[in-house]
Write a protein that holds these residues in place. Sequence first.
Motif, PDB file in Angstrom:
ATOM      1  N   CYS A   9     -31.240   5.145  24.481  1.00 14.88           N
ATOM      2  CA  CYS A   9     -31.170   6.341  25.336  1.00 14.88           C
ATOM      3  C   CYS A   9     -31.438   5.965  26.793  1.00 14.88           C
ATOM      4  O   CYS A   9     -30.745   6.431  27.711  1.00 14.88           O
ATOM      5  CB  CYS A   9     -32.175   7.387  24.872  1.00 14.88           C
ATOM      6  SG  CYS A   9     -31.708   8.300  23.384  1.00 14.88           S
ATOM      7  N   PHE A  54     -24.029   5.149  20.621  1.00 14.66           N
ATOM      8  CA  PHE A  54     -24.218   5.363  22.058  1.00 14.66           C
ATOM      9  C   PHE A  54     -22.990   4.977  22.867  1.00 14.66           C
ATOM     10  O   PHE A  54     -22.974   5.136  24.081  1.00 14.66           O
ATOM     11  CB  PHE A  54     -25.435   4.575  22.550  1.00 14.66           C
ATOM     12  CG  PHE A  54     -26.742   5.165  22.101  1.00 14.66           C
ATOM     13  CD1 PHE A  54     -27.435   6.051  22.905  1.00 14.66           C
ATOM     14  CD2 PHE A  54     -27.259   4.859  20.855  1.00 14.66           C
ATOM     15  CE1 PHE A  54     -28.631   6.612  22.479  1.00 14.66           C
ATOM     16  CE2 PHE A  54     -28.454   5.403  20.422  1.00 14.66           C
ATOM     17  CZ  PHE A  54     -29.145   6.291  21.236  1.00 14.66           C
ATOM     18  N   SER A  86     -29.423  12.670  24.306  1.00 12.17           N
ATOM     19  CA  SER A  86     -30.730  12.033  24.147  1.00 12.17           C
ATOM     20  C   SER A  86     -31.683  12.918  23.345  1.00 12.17           C
ATOM     21  O   SER A  86     -32.398  12.437  22.454  1.00 12.17           O
ATOM     22  CB  SER A  86     -31.333  11.720  25.520  1.00 12.17           C
ATOM     23  OG  SER A  86     -30.539  10.782  26.218  1.00 12.17           O
TER      24      SER A  86
END
Length: 420
Positions: A47, A190, A222
């Motif tokens: 994140c 991600f 996130s």
Amino acid sequence: MPERRLGIGTGVALYVGAVLGPGVLALPALAVRTAGPASVLSWALLCAMSVPVAAAFAALGARHPGRGGVASFVGLAIGSAARAVVGWWFYLAVPVGVVAGALAGARYVAGGAGTVPVAALLLVAALTANHAGLRATGRIQLALVGLLVALLVAGIVAAAPQAHPARFVPFAPHGPGSVLAATSTLYFGFAGWEAGTHLSADFAQPRRALPRVTGVTLIVVSALYLGVAAATVAVLGSAGGRSAVPLADLLARGLGSVAGPVTAAVAVLLSFGAINTYLASAGRLGTALAESRVLPGALARTPRRSLTLVAVPTGALLAVVAVAGLPLELLLRATSSCLAAVVVAGLAAAVVLLPRRSAVRRGAAAGAAGTTVVLLATGWLVLLPVAIAAAAIGYRRLAGRRAVARPQRDRAPRVSTSPR
């Protein structure tokens, strides 16, 4: 020229769909299996790494909007050969990634013999939506992402009362190195910021819209990822690593008998959203690469032709999965290796193109270093982007020779064979 019809809402929906993919169904189990409760650090690390990556790509897209995305940025910063390599990395990663995403969603919805047919339906639906145009795709995505976020938040909140801190002990049963090992697998969840760059020219005002879209997407993704990761450990404990779909077990703890239909809906929404955005990006990238003679020139006319080319290896790979039963984790890691290579190259371009003393440029340099570590952590699969790079350079040279030979043939004098 691309249609400039994306607003903030549809842009966020497409970006969230690209990043928040179906990996969230299977990735929490893989992470817990690899690193135990310490896997939450892997999620948090990625994140944090997403911030400079997303900011750099937003800055580049705002300054240089176009269909080529990261490949175009790399071409401006490094040269046409590098643009060809990066373009092929992304373009060829899409078939593997969308098949992996479709299988991850279909595995829960159908399971067993029904997994491949449901995956095929998801792929066909996304291809059909993209052939209808980006405006229609964006509207569909906006509605689906809104429903998806609502379902995930409801599930996490409902399961929260069953969380217990004792399930975080021992915190790192497989050692500190397991946190890094988990990141190489989690990276699939991600990836997506690089996909959004191909849509930059479709915003009415890229300089204004892209930073806003990126910021909102970072917050949403996130919060959801960290919430799911922490809840998986706190509620399920070590059982989260043994679960085929820990998100389903998590929702079952919080929602009871309605968890099955809810999780099925979440699986479909996650899968369709990611597949949809990546196909939209591949369609636009294909036209840009064709215009640069990095792909066959016939694709340069419309994104629909590029989508048709992507559909061929996608269908072939799904057929191989049906026959040979390739493991989902292999497909996830193979996609991660190619997309991580794209991100490293794109961030290197950001270091060259962005203002020298800017915070975004410094973040891009740090993000490139961190993503390189993730790329190396994929192990032998790092050879995949190496092989694709060799193929891209070979095709580019062959296309260049043909382009040089063609005018020479056209100028060659014709010898008359008629009698004098």
